[in-house]
Design an enzyme around this catalytic site. Structure first.
Site, PDB file in Angstrom:
ATOM      1  N   ASP A   1      -8.111  -0.876   1.788  1.00  0.00           N
ATOM      2  CA  ASP A   1      -8.663   0.468   2.010  1.00  0.00           C
ATOM      3  C   ASP A   1      -8.992   1.189   0.696  1.00  0.00           C
ATOM      4  O   ASP A   1      -9.751   2.152   0.691  1.00  0.00           O
ATOM      5  CB  ASP A   1      -7.668   1.325   2.805  1.00  0.00           C
ATOM      6  CG  ASP A   1      -7.290   0.681   4.125  1.00  0.00           C
ATOM      7  OD1 ASP A   1      -8.092  -0.110   4.640  1.00  0.00           O
ATOM      8  OD2 ASP A   1      -6.184   0.964   4.635  1.00  0.00           O
TER       9      ASP A   1
ATOM     10  N   ARG B   1     -34.122  -3.363  16.464  1.00  0.00           N
ATOM     11  CA  ARG B   1     -32.936  -2.732  17.041  1.00  0.00           C
ATOM     12  C   ARG B   1     -32.202  -1.868  16.024  1.00  0.00           C
ATOM     13  O   ARG B   1     -32.407  -1.985  14.822  1.00  0.00           O
ATOM     14  CB  ARG B   1     -31.924  -3.804  17.469  1.00  0.00           C
ATOM     15  CG  ARG B   1     -32.224  -4.466  18.761  1.00  0.00           C
ATOM     16  CD  ARG B   1     -31.157  -5.510  19.043  1.00  0.00           C
ATOM     17  NE  ARG B   1     -31.405  -6.153  20.324  1.00  0.00           N
ATOM     18  CZ  ARG B   1     -30.859  -7.296  20.714  1.00  0.00           C
ATOM     19  NH1 ARG B   1     -30.037  -7.936  19.902  1.00  0.00           N
ATOM     20  NH2 ARG B   1     -31.116  -7.800  21.889  1.00  0.00           N
TER      21      ARG B   1
ATOM     22  N   THR C   1      -4.274  -2.827  -1.217  1.00  0.00           N
ATOM     23  CA  THR C   1      -4.810  -2.456   0.092  1.00  0.00           C
ATOM     24  C   THR C   1      -6.319  -2.632   0.089  1.00  0.00           C
ATOM     25  O   THR C   1      -6.981  -2.294  -0.895  1.00  0.00           O
ATOM     26  CB  THR C   1      -4.484  -1.014   0.525  1.00  0.00           C
ATOM     27  OG1 THR C   1      -5.331  -0.669   1.627  1.00  0.00           O
ATOM     28  CG2 THR C   1      -4.693   0.011  -0.556  1.00  0.00           C
TER      29      THR C   1
ATOM     30  N   GLY D   1       2.342   3.043   2.344  1.00  0.00           N
ATOM     31  CA  GLY D   1       3.590   3.010   3.120  1.00  0.00           C
ATOM     32  C   GLY D   1       4.664   2.233   2.382  1.00  0.00           C
ATOM     33  O   GLY D   1       5.825   2.662   2.281  1.00  0.00           O
TER      34      GLY D   1
ATOM     35  N   MET E   1     -13.211  -1.404   8.538  1.00  0.00           N
ATOM     36  CA  MET E   1     -11.859  -0.839   8.382  1.00  0.00           C
ATOM     37  C   MET E   1     -11.834   0.222   7.284  1.00  0.00           C
ATOM     38  O   MET E   1     -12.867   0.618   6.763  1.00  0.00           O
ATOM     39  CB  MET E   1     -10.865  -1.948   8.087  1.00  0.00           C
ATOM     40  CG  MET E   1     -10.468  -2.753   9.297  1.00  0.00           C
ATOM     41  SD  MET E   1      -9.189  -3.959   8.860  1.00  0.00           S
ATOM     42  CE  MET E   1      -8.612  -4.423  10.489  1.00  0.00           C
TER      43      MET E   1
ATOM     44  N   HIS F   1     -10.412  -7.681  11.530  1.00  0.00           N
ATOM     45  CA  HIS F   1      -9.563  -8.389  10.567  1.00  0.00           C
ATOM     46  C   HIS F   1     -10.290  -9.469   9.766  1.00  0.00           C
ATOM     47  O   HIS F   1      -9.694 -10.044   8.851  1.00  0.00           O
ATOM     48  CB  HIS F   1      -8.344  -8.967  11.285  1.00  0.00           C
ATOM     49  CG  HIS F   1      -7.410  -7.892  11.751  1.00  0.00           C
ATOM     50  ND1 HIS F   1      -7.612  -7.204  12.920  1.00  0.00           N
ATOM     51  CD2 HIS F   1      -6.317  -7.335  11.163  1.00  0.00           C
ATOM     52  CE1 HIS F   1      -6.663  -6.288  13.057  1.00  0.00           C
ATOM     53  NE2 HIS F   1      -5.871  -6.342  11.998  1.00  0.00           N
TER      54      HIS F   1
ATOM     55  N   GLY G   1       0.820  -1.208   0.000  1.00  0.00           N
ATOM     56  CA  GLY G   1       0.000   0.000   0.000  1.00  0.00           C
ATOM     57  C   GLY G   1       0.855   1.259   0.000  1.00  0.00           C
ATOM     58  O   GLY G   1       2.027   1.221  -0.414  1.00  0.00           O
TER      59      GLY G   1
HETATM   60  O1  F6P Z   1      -4.538  -0.774   5.764  1.00  0.00           O
HETATM   61  C1  F6P Z   1      -5.265  -1.929   5.964  1.00  0.00           C
HETATM   62  C2  F6P Z   1      -5.817  -1.992   7.357  1.00  0.00           C
HETATM   63  O2  F6P Z   1      -6.565  -3.190   7.498  1.00  0.00           O
HETATM   64  C3  F6P Z   1      -6.634  -0.783   7.779  1.00  0.00           C
HETATM   65  O3  F6P Z   1      -7.933  -0.778   7.254  1.00  0.00           O
HETATM   66  C4  F6P Z   1      -6.554  -0.909   9.284  1.00  0.00           C
HETATM   67  O4  F6P Z   1      -6.709   0.358   9.901  1.00  0.00           O
HETATM   68  C5  F6P Z   1      -5.166  -1.430   9.505  1.00  0.00           C
HETATM   69  O5  F6P Z   1      -4.761  -2.058   8.299  1.00  0.00           O
HETATM   70  C6  F6P Z   1      -5.058  -2.432  10.626  1.00  0.00           C
HETATM   71  O6  F6P Z   1      -3.732  -2.786  10.767  1.00  0.00           O
HETATM   72  P1  F6P Z   1      -3.227  -3.960  11.707  1.00  0.00           P
HETATM   73  O7  F6P Z   1      -3.383  -5.240  10.940  1.00  0.00           O
HETATM   74  O8  F6P Z   1      -1.815  -3.621  11.981  1.00  0.00           O
HETATM   75  O9  F6P Z   1      -4.102  -3.962  12.932  1.00  0.00           O
END
Ligand code: F6P
Length: 358
Positions: A140, A175, A138, A117, A182, A282, A115
């Site tokens: 995201d 409800r 990614t 980074g 994420m 996750h 991604g």
């Molecule tokens: O960048 C992918 C991602 O899953 C983000 O959506 C989330 O904020 C982050 O990584 C979570 O990272 P880690 O696996 O280090 O908890």
């Protein structure tokens, strides 16, 4: 010795990484090249080099597997990004060590699957003279210079499945169900997942929200006879007058998460309705890739080898107008691709009566 190409997967894992690895291997073997898979992201580049040879046999049948068969990390010696917009420079001696290992192994080009980074690190390696090709990954979907990353579609699929399941509980119990998803600073997963999952309210980082407006939307739905509501909230969403919810600030790094519980609590307090929060976490990064991610991953892997063969180093595979192309890695870093708050997608959501709490 055969020409050698290196490949590594870096940052958070996601479905489709193995499809890329298989694509790289089969395309490289077609050219008579050998593929070295460095383990655990860039860390595998450190002396003496932690790697395994990838070939058609070791990548046989991996397409459907989530994660990455060569491991990954979003921590370690090569982390070039420490937060939103904050950059750290990879130490010169670390880059030198990587260069030495690559030289000793006879690796001419390095395919980096990651991604923003990881692309920042790739750019630094390229600037230091190491031949790099980037492959955007990614869940995201927030990487600049590509219309789409693989992994996103699979993550959205998990959100949609969760919404479908939570709808039945919401309806049965009358409800409000809040689903936290994420996406870091981008609302793409929440927006796509929420629209496809039939959410009534979607909260994204790009559109700061107001608790009273959310409560009002739910009360209006109640008066109209819709006694259940589904709220999808991105982990990076925040109230107009508040901050993102962060945790784990060890080593300057932070993780987002926790806003779902706060939203659920505030809705319950303001509407008197039973409200529950479900954090998908996750789960969104695991499991088999969707068909789209398998195809995108395969095409990206093949394209990376083609770019290496043509000597397009310093470039990143990019998806544009249904075509797989390439752009300079530099175009993909330093800023995130966020949801346009006034764009067509948000407007379409509003037109099907989805509220954004604004
Ligand atoms: O960048 C992918 C991602 O899953 C983000 O959506 C989330 O904020 C982050 O990584 C979570 O990272 P880690 O696996 O280090 O908890």
């Amino acid at each position: 010795m055969k020409p050698r190409i290196g490949v590594l997967t870096s940052g958070g894992d996601c479905p489709g990484l193995n499809a890329v690895l298989r694509g790289v291997v089969l395309a490289a073997e077609k050219l008579g090249w050998e593929v070295i898979g460095f383990k655990d992201g860039f860390e595998g580049l450190l002396p003496p080099g932690d790697y395994k040879i990838l070939d058609r046999y070791s990548t046989d049948g991996i397409m459907a597997l989530g994660g990455t068969i060569i491991g990954t990390t979003n921590r370690g010696h090569f982390v070039a990004k420490i937060g939103a917009g904050d950059r750290a420079v990879v130490a010169e001696e670390v880059i030198e060590k990587a260069r030495k290992v690559l030289g000793e192994l006879g690796v001419n080009a390095l395919v980096i699957v990651g991604g923003d980074g990881s692309m920042t690190t790739a750019l630094q390696l390229q600037e230091a003279g190491i031949n790099c090709i980037g492959v955007p990954k990614t869940i995201d979907n927030d990487l600049e210079a590509t219309a789409m990353t693989f992994g996103f579609d699979s993550a959205v699929d998990v959100v949609v499945d969760a919404c479908d399941r939570l709808h039945t509980t919401a309806t049965s119990h009358k409800r409000v169900m809040v689903v936290e998803v994420m996406g870091r600073h981008a609302g793409w997963i929440a927006l796509h997942g929420g629209i496809a999952g039939g959410a009534d309210i979607i909260l994204i980082p790009e559109i700061p929200f107001d608790f009273d407006i959310i409560a009002q939307t739910i009360k209006v739905r109640d008066s109209a006879g819709h006694l259940d509501s589904l709220v999808v909230v991105a982990e990076g969403a925040r109230p107009r007058d508040g901050q993102q919810v962060k945790r784990d600030t060890d080593s300057g790094e932070f993780r987002l998460g926790g806003i779902g519980d706060i939203v659920a609590r505030e809705i319950a307090a303001r509407t008197g309705k039973e409200t529950r929060c479900c954090v998908l976490g996750h789960l969104q990064r695991g499991g088999a890739p969707t068909t789209l991610d398998r195809i995108l991953g395969t095409r990206f892997g093949v394209k990376a080898v083609q770019l290496a063969n043509e000597g397009h180093f310093g470039s990143m595979v990019s998806y544009q107008n249904y075509q797989v192309r390439h752009v300079p890695i530099a175009d993909a870093v330093n800023r995130l691709r966020l949801v346009p708050p006034n764009g067509e997608l948000v407007q379409a959501a509003r037109d099907v009566e989805i509220g954004f709490g604004d």
